[in-house]
Design an enzyme around this catalytic site. Structure first.
Site, PDB file in Angstrom:
ATOM      1  N   SER A  17       0.727  -1.649   0.360  1.00 36.54           N
ATOM      2  CA  SER A  17      -0.358  -0.270   0.090  1.00 36.54           C
ATOM      3  C   SER A  17       0.793   1.355  -0.079  1.00 36.54           C
ATOM      4  O   SER A  17       0.918   2.231  -0.399  1.00 36.54           O
ATOM      5  CB  SER A  17      -0.663   0.174   1.066  1.00 36.54           C
ATOM      6  OG  SER A  17      -2.275  -0.986   1.122  1.00 36.54           O
ATOM      7  N   HIS A  21       0.562   4.208   4.271  1.00 34.43           N
ATOM      8  CA  HIS A  21      -0.073   5.324   3.279  1.00 34.43           C
ATOM      9  C   HIS A  21       0.401   6.552   3.017  1.00 34.43           C
ATOM     10  O   HIS A  21       0.693   6.710   2.567  1.00 34.43           O
ATOM     11  CB  HIS A  21      -1.346   5.160   3.104  1.00 34.43           C
ATOM     12  CG  HIS A  21      -2.154   3.790   3.319  1.00 34.43           C
ATOM     13  ND1 HIS A  21      -3.488   3.978   3.102  1.00 34.43           N
ATOM     14  CD2 HIS A  21      -1.515   2.667   3.212  1.00 34.43           C
ATOM     15  CE1 HIS A  21      -3.599   2.039   3.046  1.00 34.43           C
ATOM     16  NE2 HIS A  21      -3.027   1.458   2.917  1.00 34.43           N
TER      17      HIS A  21
END
Length: 297
Positions: A202, A248
């Site tokens: 991610s 993230h």
């Protein structure tokens, strides 16, 4: 969760023309010779602006540009025959590691996931980045334990990675992907350590998302689709439980900074600026890891 930045919007919706070789791709850039609209995959860097593949072939007289005028991407990379080759390889590596995780009954998750420090039953440090296992910062980027997690990340990698690989060139694209993932790992190690495991691509995918926004802004594309995509993913990041938001955010910041250098670097010092910024971001990653390790040991 992930979706294509250009989904649901064609050339007619924004008023921008479609690339003459790929009509479904809207663009605000035209060939400086024939003035036909061209998308990032078709852009070849020229002394002034960009040219399309047809004009480059005509200009060479042989169907191949001379070595001095080798076709280049918008970031100065070499135009490749398969603009998605690295993206396919990265997806293949992630899929292969996932299969290995299933085959080893999750033993690889314990051995390769990102964890700052893990203690044994007596409270003594047993394993983790703080114990010298720095490779976990990299291996965790290719590690997934759930099929839905792998699926969402690989869809994002395919939709975002292909156009970026075509626009930046392979070396620059790979640098963007890996350093974004490492930045996500470093921020996770800094904040979530010592004993909270983390894994997944991610961070790297968020880096690609930030880079897509920078590239679309550079090409005068409609930014609304990618901004909506980014907003939705950030919403999920901070509202769903069990998501390492640090990865993230770290990947997004690093990917945006690197991409800005990639597409805005001056032509005469392009490689120096591009790889200099990559080096600075990588140096920041190393500093964060060293400082956090010194706090834990």
């Amino acid at each position: 969760m992930e979706q294509s930045p250009g989904s649901g919007q064609g050339p007619q919706d924004s008023g921008l023309p479609g690339c003459y070789r790929h009509p479904d791709r809207e663009t605000g850039i035209r060939c400086t010779r024939c003035e036909r609209p061209i998308c990032p995959e078709c852009m070849i860097s020229a002394s002034v602006g960009f040219q399309c593949p047809g004009c480059v072939r005509e200009g060479s007289g042989t169907g191949h540009a001379p070595s001095a005028n080798q076709p280049r991407t918008i970031a100065g990379g070499t135009v490749a025959a398969d603009p998605r080759l690295l993206t396919k390889i990265l997806i293949g590596i992630n899929a292969a590691v996932f299969i290995a995780v299933l085959a080893t009954d999750d033993r690889l998750v314990r051995d390769l996931s990102l964890i700052g420090q893990f203690w044994d039953y007596f409270g003594a440090p047993l394993q983790g980045v703080a114990e010298g296992q720095w490779y976990r910062l990299v291996t965790s980027m290719f590690l997934h334990q759930e099929i839905w997690h792998l699926g969402f990340n690989m869809l994002g990698l395919w939709w975002l990675g292909g156009p970026l690989e075509a626009a930046l060139g392979r070396a620059r694209y790979l640098s963007l992907y890996l350093i974004s993932g490492l930045a996500g790992s470093a921020l996770t190690y800094l904040i979530a350590a010592p004993n909270q495991p983390s894994l997944g691509a991610s961070g790297a995918v968020f880096g690609l998302m930030g880079a897509t926004a920078v590239l679309m802004r550079r090409l005068n594309y409609d930014l609304r689709p990618v901004l909506v995509l980014l907003a939705l993913n950030l919403l999920f990041t901070f509202t769903w439980s069990g998501i390492a938001w640090e990865a993230h955010v770290g990947g997004l910041v690093a990917g945006t900074a690197i991409a800005y250098a990639m597409v805005h670097a001056p032509r005469d010092r392009r490689a120096l600026v591009q790889y200099g910024v990559c080096g600075l971001v990588l140096l920041a990653v190393v500093v964060v890891v060293v400082v956090r390790t010194s706090q834990l040991v």
